[in-house]
Design an enzyme around this catalytic site. Structure first.
Site, PDB file in Angstrom:
ATOM      1  N   LYS A   1       5.236  -3.903  -5.226  1.00  0.00           N
ATOM      2  CA  LYS A   1       6.697  -3.801  -5.275  1.00  0.00           C
ATOM      3  C   LYS A   1       7.358  -4.209  -3.968  1.00  0.00           C
ATOM      4  O   LYS A   1       8.331  -4.936  -3.973  1.00  0.00           O
ATOM      5  CB  LYS A   1       7.084  -2.370  -5.653  1.00  0.00           C
ATOM      6  CG  LYS A   1       8.555  -2.164  -5.868  1.00  0.00           C
ATOM      7  CD  LYS A   1       9.021  -2.823  -7.143  1.00  0.00           C
ATOM      8  CE  LYS A   1      10.507  -2.710  -7.346  1.00  0.00           C
ATOM      9  NZ  LYS A   1      10.981  -3.774  -8.249  1.00  0.00           N
TER      10      LYS A   1
ATOM     11  N   LYS B   1      10.481 -13.986 -14.020  1.00  0.00           N
ATOM     12  CA  LYS B   1      10.145 -12.779 -14.788  1.00  0.00           C
ATOM     13  C   LYS B   1       8.984 -13.055 -15.723  1.00  0.00           C
ATOM     14  O   LYS B   1       8.081 -12.251 -15.860  1.00  0.00           O
ATOM     15  CB  LYS B   1      11.332 -12.284 -15.634  1.00  0.00           C
ATOM     16  CG  LYS B   1      12.469 -11.617 -14.927  1.00  0.00           C
ATOM     17  CD  LYS B   1      12.171 -10.248 -14.382  1.00  0.00           C
ATOM     18  CE  LYS B   1      11.595 -10.299 -12.995  1.00  0.00           C
ATOM     19  NZ  LYS B   1      12.436 -10.400 -11.878  1.00  0.00           N
TER      20      LYS B   1
ATOM     21  N   CYS C   1       0.847  -1.197   0.000  1.00  0.00           N
ATOM     22  CA  CYS C   1       0.000   0.000   0.000  1.00  0.00           C
ATOM     23  C   CYS C   1       0.884   1.250   0.000  1.00  0.00           C
ATOM     24  O   CYS C   1       1.987   1.237   0.540  1.00  0.00           O
ATOM     25  CB  CYS C   1      -0.927   0.124   1.203  1.00  0.00           C
ATOM     26  SG  CYS C   1      -2.005  -1.276   1.435  1.00  0.00           S
TER      27      CYS C   1
ATOM     28  N   ASN D   1      -1.017   1.650   5.972  1.00  0.00           N
ATOM     29  CA  ASN D   1      -0.238   0.645   5.248  1.00  0.00           C
ATOM     30  C   ASN D   1       0.294  -0.319   6.292  1.00  0.00           C
ATOM     31  O   ASN D   1       1.087   0.074   7.144  1.00  0.00           O
ATOM     32  CB  ASN D   1       0.908   1.341   4.497  1.00  0.00           C
ATOM     33  CG  ASN D   1       1.958   0.370   3.992  1.00  0.00           C
ATOM     34  OD1 ASN D   1       1.661  -0.787   3.741  1.00  0.00           O
ATOM     35  ND2 ASN D   1       3.179   0.837   3.850  1.00  0.00           N
ATOM     36  N   GLY D   2      -0.161  -1.571   6.245  1.00  0.00           N
ATOM     37  CA  GLY D   2       0.326  -2.546   7.225  1.00  0.00           C
ATOM     38  C   GLY D   2      -0.796  -3.475   7.639  1.00  0.00           C
ATOM     39  O   GLY D   2      -1.812  -3.591   6.945  1.00  0.00           O
TER      40      GLY D   2
ATOM     41  N   GLU E   1       5.553 -13.679 -13.724  1.00  0.00           N
ATOM     42  CA  GLU E   1       4.948 -12.576 -12.981  1.00  0.00           C
ATOM     43  C   GLU E   1       4.367 -11.483 -13.870  1.00  0.00           C
ATOM     44  O   GLU E   1       3.436 -10.806 -13.465  1.00  0.00           O
ATOM     45  CB  GLU E   1       5.903 -11.992 -11.945  1.00  0.00           C
ATOM     46  CG  GLU E   1       7.086 -11.250 -12.503  1.00  0.00           C
ATOM     47  CD  GLU E   1       8.020 -10.746 -11.413  1.00  0.00           C
ATOM     48  OE1 GLU E   1       7.556 -10.413 -10.320  1.00  0.00           O
ATOM     49  OE2 GLU E   1       9.229 -10.693 -11.676  1.00  0.00           O
TER      50      GLU E   1
ATOM     51  N   GLU F   1      15.376 -17.105 -12.349  1.00  0.00           N
ATOM     52  CA  GLU F   1      14.986 -15.703 -12.470  1.00  0.00           C
ATOM     53  C   GLU F   1      14.245 -15.453 -13.793  1.00  0.00           C
ATOM     54  O   GLU F   1      13.249 -14.719 -13.834  1.00  0.00           O
ATOM     55  CB  GLU F   1      16.237 -14.818 -12.346  1.00  0.00           C
ATOM     56  CG  GLU F   1      16.046 -13.332 -12.564  1.00  0.00           C
ATOM     57  CD  GLU F   1      15.074 -12.656 -11.597  1.00  0.00           C
ATOM     58  OE1 GLU F   1      14.621 -13.291 -10.633  1.00  0.00           O
ATOM     59  OE2 GLU F   1      14.749 -11.487 -11.844  1.00  0.00           O
TER      60      GLU F   1
ATOM     61  N   TRP G   1      -2.963  -2.527  -1.533  1.00  0.00           N
ATOM     62  CA  TRP G   1      -2.726  -3.940  -1.851  1.00  0.00           C
ATOM     63  C   TRP G   1      -3.415  -4.702  -0.730  1.00  0.00           C
ATOM     64  O   TRP G   1      -2.978  -4.663   0.418  1.00  0.00           O
ATOM     65  CB  TRP G   1      -1.235  -4.228  -1.885  1.00  0.00           C
ATOM     66  CG  TRP G   1      -0.905  -5.609  -2.378  1.00  0.00           C
ATOM     67  CD1 TRP G   1      -0.719  -5.980  -3.681  1.00  0.00           C
ATOM     68  CD2 TRP G   1      -0.717  -6.787  -1.590  1.00  0.00           C
ATOM     69  NE1 TRP G   1      -0.445  -7.322  -3.749  1.00  0.00           N
ATOM     70  CE2 TRP G   1      -0.437  -7.844  -2.491  1.00  0.00           C
ATOM     71  CE3 TRP G   1      -0.771  -7.068  -0.233  1.00  0.00           C
ATOM     72  CZ2 TRP G   1      -0.198  -9.144  -2.060  1.00  0.00           C
ATOM     73  CZ3 TRP G   1      -0.539  -8.369   0.199  1.00  0.00           C
ATOM     74  CH2 TRP G   1      -0.243  -9.380  -0.716  1.00  0.00           C
TER      75      TRP G   1
ATOM     76  N   ARG H   1       3.331   0.221  -5.168  1.00  0.00           N
ATOM     77  CA  ARG H   1       3.224  -0.434  -3.863  1.00  0.00           C
ATOM     78  C   ARG H   1       1.911  -1.218  -3.691  1.00  0.00           C
ATOM     79  O   ARG H   1       1.718  -1.898  -2.688  1.00  0.00           O
ATOM     80  CB  ARG H   1       3.320   0.600  -2.745  1.00  0.00           C
ATOM     81  CG  ARG H   1       4.610   1.392  -2.762  1.00  0.00           C
ATOM     82  CD  ARG H   1       4.647   2.381  -1.622  1.00  0.00           C
ATOM     83  NE  ARG H   1       4.584   1.702  -0.357  1.00  0.00           N
ATOM     84  CZ  ARG H   1       5.607   1.189   0.295  1.00  0.00           C
ATOM     85  NH1 ARG H   1       6.819   1.301  -0.219  1.00  0.00           N
ATOM     86  NH2 ARG H   1       5.445   0.576   1.445  1.00  0.00           N
TER      87      ARG H   1
ATOM     88  N   HIS I   1      15.234 -35.920 -14.324  1.00  0.00           N
ATOM     89  CA  HIS I   1      14.600 -36.487 -13.127  1.00  0.00           C
ATOM     90  C   HIS I   1      13.131 -36.083 -13.012  1.00  0.00           C
ATOM     91  O   HIS I   1      12.589 -36.066 -11.924  1.00  0.00           O
ATOM     92  CB  HIS I   1      15.388 -36.077 -11.885  1.00  0.00           C
ATOM     93  CG  HIS I   1      16.814 -36.512 -11.960  1.00  0.00           C
ATOM     94  ND1 HIS I   1      17.210 -37.806 -11.700  1.00  0.00           N
ATOM     95  CD2 HIS I   1      17.931 -35.841 -12.339  1.00  0.00           C
ATOM     96  CE1 HIS I   1      18.520 -37.908 -11.885  1.00  0.00           C
ATOM     97  NE2 HIS I   1      18.975 -36.727 -12.278  1.00  0.00           N
TER      98      HIS I   1
HETATM   99  C1  F6R Z   1      10.276 -10.209  -8.668  1.00  0.00           C
HETATM  100  C2  F6R Z   1      10.313  -9.355  -7.498  1.00  0.00           C
HETATM  101  C3  F6R Z   1      10.134  -9.976  -6.159  1.00  0.00           C
HETATM  102  C4  F6R Z   1      11.126  -9.350  -5.163  1.00  0.00           C
HETATM  103  C5  F6R Z   1      10.836  -9.861  -3.748  1.00  0.00           C
HETATM  104  C6  F6R Z   1      11.839  -9.344  -2.751  1.00  0.00           C
HETATM  105  O1  F6R Z   1      10.485  -9.490  -9.831  1.00  0.00           O
HETATM  106  O2  F6R Z   1      10.473  -8.177  -7.609  1.00  0.00           O
HETATM  107  O3  F6R Z   1      10.267 -11.350  -6.203  1.00  0.00           O
HETATM  108  O4  F6R Z   1      12.418  -9.670  -5.552  1.00  0.00           O
HETATM  109  O5  F6R Z   1       9.552  -9.465  -3.377  1.00  0.00           O
HETATM  110  O6  F6R Z   1      11.818  -7.964  -2.688  1.00  0.00           O
HETATM  111  P1  F6R Z   1      13.017  -7.146  -2.061  1.00  0.00           P
HETATM  112  O7  F6R Z   1      14.199  -7.355  -2.909  1.00  0.00           O
HETATM  113  O8  F6R Z   1      12.542  -5.727  -2.083  1.00  0.00           O
HETATM  114  O9  F6R Z   1      13.213  -7.676  -0.678  1.00  0.00           O
END
Ligand code: F6R
Length: 615
Positions: A610, A492, A2, A101-102, A495, A488, A75, A27, A511
Site C-alpha cells: 500500500k 486498476k 512492511c 521497515n525501511g 494491478e 487509471e 515487502w 503494507r 499513432h
Molecule cells: C494504485 C496505487 C498506487 C499509489 C501510489 C502512490 O492503485 O495505489 O499507484 O497510488 O503508490 O501512493 P500514495 O498516493 O500513497 O503516494
C-alpha cells in the site's frame, strides 16, 4: 513498506501482534514473523507467505506465552522473500532481536566491517546487519540497549522504523524512526508499537507519532523517553487523541476492502468538501489556500508531483487548474522529478499528492523542491503523515483509511480537493464569473448522489466483467478530463487482475495502438456527452471498423454510442471537469469483478504494497 507491531504490558502479546499484523498486511505480505519473550527466552517464528501462514507455523513451532513481543509483515527489498530473510532477526549472540521497515543503504560496508570482526550472517537482509551493528556497539562501548541503538543509527544511511529488545532486559523495547512511520499507543501500564494506529485502536486512543530522527525507550513501569538520535536531546512528545474508530478499518460486511472503499465514495467525497464549500455563502474556504493566497495568485506555475493513482489525480488537476484558474501546470512523476535536476523557482508552487503521505519518491521530490525555494502544498489522506508534515501548507482529503492496495476512494477525494482549490483560485483570479462559480459548486454538491447512482450499475458491470475476464490485453481510451481516467482504469485492471492494459488519449490511438485492435481486444472507452463527444464517437467508429470489442462509459440516455458499442455503462450527467468522479466508478467496479472472477487476491495483489516507502 512492511508493517511492524510490538507490545509490552500485561496482556498476551501474541494475539495483539497477530491481529495487528493482519491489519498492517496492506503494507506488505510476502513474509511474516514474531518474536515473543516468555519470561525466560525469546520464542521466534517466521515464514514466507501471509500472516495466516505465520499463524499456522506458530501453532506448530512455538508457545505463545509472554507479554512482550514484536511482529513484522514484509515487502521484500534486500533478499528474496523466504523464511530466512523474514523478520524478526537475531543478533549473533541471540540476545537481541529486531524488526525493521525501511532500507539501510550502507549495509554492505557495515556488513564487511562486522564480518572482519567475526560476525556471521544467515540472511541477505540489511536488517540483520543493523542488529549486529547494535550488538557490536553495545558490547564494545559497554552501553545499554537504547544507547547502542542510538550510536548504531548514527552510523547508518537509509530509512527505518525499528523495534528492538534484549532478552536480558525484557522489560523494555527500543524504537526509532527515520523516513518510515512509527506510532506508539499508550495504554494503562501497557504500550503498543505499530506502523499505523490500526493495531491498537481497540486498546487506546492515545498515541505518539515519532518524528524523523527520533527514538524512544519504552519501559514497562517507567514509561517512555523520547530523544533525538543525532544529538541525544530529550523530546517532550505530543500525545495525540486518535479520531479513528474500529469500524473504519474493518470490512463492514463487504467481501473485500476494495469493494467497501468503492462504495464509500459518496460519503468520502462529501466528507472531503464538507465544511469547505458553502453554497449559501457562495464561498470555498480552505485554510491552507487562504493563508497562502498571495503565493497562489503570484505563482508562475504549479508543478504537481505524485506517483501511481495520485499522479493520475494530478493529471486531472492539470486540466482543472489550467481550464478554470488559467495557471500553467506541469505534472511530474515524483521519481523522475527528483533525479532530473528540475528548474524550480521561488514563484513555483509544488503540489504533492499522496494518499499515504509516505511515498518515498514524493517525499524526496518535495524536499528537493523546498531546498530550491518552492512553496510546497500537500494533498494527503493520512493525517500527520511525513508528506503532510514536510509540506509548507496543505489540505487533507477526508477519505478515511484506505486499506485495499488498489486505490479507489483516495483518487476521487483527491480530485475533489483539487477541484475545490482550482475553483477557489479561479474565483480569486476572476477567471470564472460568480455565476459559473456557483454552478460548479452546485454540481460538486450533487456528485455524491450521482456516484451512488453510478454504483447502481454494479450488477450489470459484473456481467460485462465476466465476458472479458479472460482477455489477455485491454485498451482504455479517454479524452480531455477523461484521459487520466483511462490511465487509471488500465492501472486498476493490471494491478489486481494481472491483465495487461494500456490507457491512451483516444486520438493517439491512430499513432500506434490501433495496430493492436482485432476481434479479441476489449476497448474501454469513456464517451460522456461533455467533452469532445463527437471526436470520441469518431474514435469509436474507427475501433468498430477494425472489429474491436467496445465497452463504453456513456452519459445516461445516450443513444448514439449505444448503437455502436458492444456494451454501454451509463453514468449520470455532470459538468465536464467533474466527469472523472463518475466515469472512474464503473472502471473500478470492472477491475474489481474481473479480478474476483479470476480468483485473484483483490486486496493484496502480488508484488505490491500500500505505501511505497522505498524509492
Ligand atoms: C494504485 C496505487 C498506487 C499509489 C501510489 C502512490 O492503485 O495505489 O499507484 O497510488 O503508490 O501512493 P500514495 O498516493 O500513497 O503516494
Amino acid at each position: 513498506m512492511c508493517g511492524i507491531v510490538g507490545y509490552i504490558g500485561h496482556r498476551e502479546a501474541y494475539s495483539i501482534i497477530l491481529k495487528g499484523l493482519r491489519r498492517l498486511e496492506y503494507r506488505g505480505y510476502d513474509s511474516a514473523g514474531v518474536a515473543l519473550y516468555d519470561g525466560n527466552d525469546i520464542k521466534l517464528s517466521k515464514t514466507k507467505g501471509k500472516v495466516d501462514d505465520l499463524a499456522s507455523k506458530v501453532s506448530q513451532e512455538i508457545t505463545t506465552e509472554g507479554s512482550l513481543g514484536i511482529g513484522h509483515t514484509r515487502w521484500a527489498t534486500h533478499g528474496e522473500p523466504n523464511n530466512v530473510n523474514s523478520h524478526p532477526h537475531y543478533s549473533n549472540s541471540g540476545d537481541l532481536v529486531i524488526i525493521h521497515n525501511g532500507i539501510i543503504e550502507n549495509y554492505e560496508t557495515i556488513k564487511q566491517e562486522l564480518k572482519n570482526r567475526g560476525y556471521s550472517f544467515h540472511s541477505d537482509t540489511d536488517t540483520e546487519v543493523l542488529i549486529n551493528l547494535i550488538e557490536d556497539v553495545k558490547k564494545n562501548e559497554n552501553v545499554k540497549l537504547g544507547k547502542a541503538v542510538q550510536i548504531a543509527l548514527n552510523q547508518v544511511v537509509g530509512a527505518y522504523a525499528i523495534a528492538v529488545f534484549d532478552k536480558n532486559k525484557a522489560n523494555e523495547i527500543v524504537v526509532a524512526k527515520l523516513g518510515s512511520p512509527l506510532a506508539i499507543g499508550i495504554g494503562k501500564e501497557e504500550f503498543f508499537i505499530a506502523s499505523d494506529a490500526s493495531p491498537f485502536l481497540e486498546y487506546t486512543k492515545n498515541a505518539i507519532y515519532l518524528e524523523d530522527e527520533e527514538m524512544a525507550v519504552i519501559r514497562l513501569h517507567k514509561g517512555i523517553s523520547v530523544r533525538k538520535i543525532k544529538d541525544d536531546s530529550l523530546v517532550d512528545p505530543y500525545i495525540q487523541e486518535l479520531q479513528l474508530n474500529l469500524e473504519q478499518i474493518e470490512k463492514g460486511g463487504y467481501e473485500h476492502f476494495m469493494l467497501k472503499e468503492i462504495y464509500e465514495q459518496p460519503s468520502a467525497i462529501r466528507d472531503t468538501y464538507r465544511g469547505r464549500l458553502s453554497i449559501e455563502q457562495a464561498i470555498i474556504k480552505m485554510s491552507g489556500v487562504e493563508d497562502n493566497m498571495k503565493r497562489f495568485l503570484n505563482a508562475d506555475r504549479i508543478i504537481i508531483v505524485a506517483c501511481g493513482t495520485s499522479w493520475h489525480a494530478g493529471l486531472v488537476a492539470e486540466y482543472m487548474f489550467e481550464d478554470l484558474a488559467r495557471i500553467p501546470v506541469e505534472v511530474e512523476y515524483a521519481s523522475e522529478f527528483r533525479y532530473r535536476n528540475p528548474v524550480i523557482s521561488e514563484n513555483d508552487i509544488v503540489i504533492a499528492i499522496s494518499q499515504s503521505g509516505e511515498t518515498a519518491d514524493t517525499l524526496a521530490a518535495i524536499k528537493l523542491a523546498k531546498e530550491r525555494g518552492a512553496f510546497v502544498f500537500g494533498v494527503c489522506n493520512v493525517v500527520g503523515s511525513s508528506i503532510a508534515r514536510e509540506s509548507n501548507a496543505g489540505a487533507y482529503t477526508h477519505a478515511g483509511p484506505e486499506i485495499g492496495v488498489a486505490s479507489t476512494k483516495a483518487f476521487t477525494t483527491q480530485i475533489t480537493v483539487l477541484m475545490l482549490i482550482a475553483l477557489r483560485l479561479a474565483r480569486a483570479k476572476g477567471t470564472i464569473s460568480s455565476s459559473e462559480f456557483r454552478m460548479h459548486m452546485l454540481e460538486l454538491d450533487l456528485i455524491p448522489e450521482k456516484v451512488e447512482n453510478a454504483l447502481k450499475s454494479d450488477a450489470h458491470i459484473q456481467l460485462i466483467a465476466d465476458k472479458f475476464k479472460d482477455a489477455k490485453n485491454c485498451l482504455y481510451l479517454g479524452r480531455g478530463y477523461n484521459f487520466p481516467v483511462a490511465l487509471e482504469g488500465a492501472l486498476k485492471l493490471k494491478e489486481i487482475s494481472y491483465i495487461h492494459a494500456e490507457g491512451y488519449p483516444a486520438a493517439e490511438m491512430k499513432h500506434g495502438p490501433i495496430a493492436l485492435i482485432d476481434e479479441n481486444m476489449p476497448i474501454f472507452v469513456i464517451a460522456t456527452k461533455k467533452g469532445h463527444y463527437e471526436k470520441i464517437v469518431s474514435n469509436i467508429q474507427e475501433i468498430k471498423s477494425r472489429k474491436g470489442k467496445i465497452i463504453a462509459v456513456v452519459t445516461q440516455g445516450d443513444e448514439v454510442v449505444k448503437e455502436l458499442a458492444d456494451h454501454v455503462i451509463e453514468v449520470p450527467e455532470t459538468i465536464e471537469p467533474l466527469t472523472p468522479l463518475l466515469t472512474t466508478i464503473p472502471l473500478q467496479l470492472l477491475s474489481y469483478h474481473m479480478a474476483v472472477l479470476l480468483g485473484k487476491n483483490v486486496d493484496q495483489p502480488r508484488n505490491l504494497a500500500k505505501s511505497v516507502t522505498v524509492e
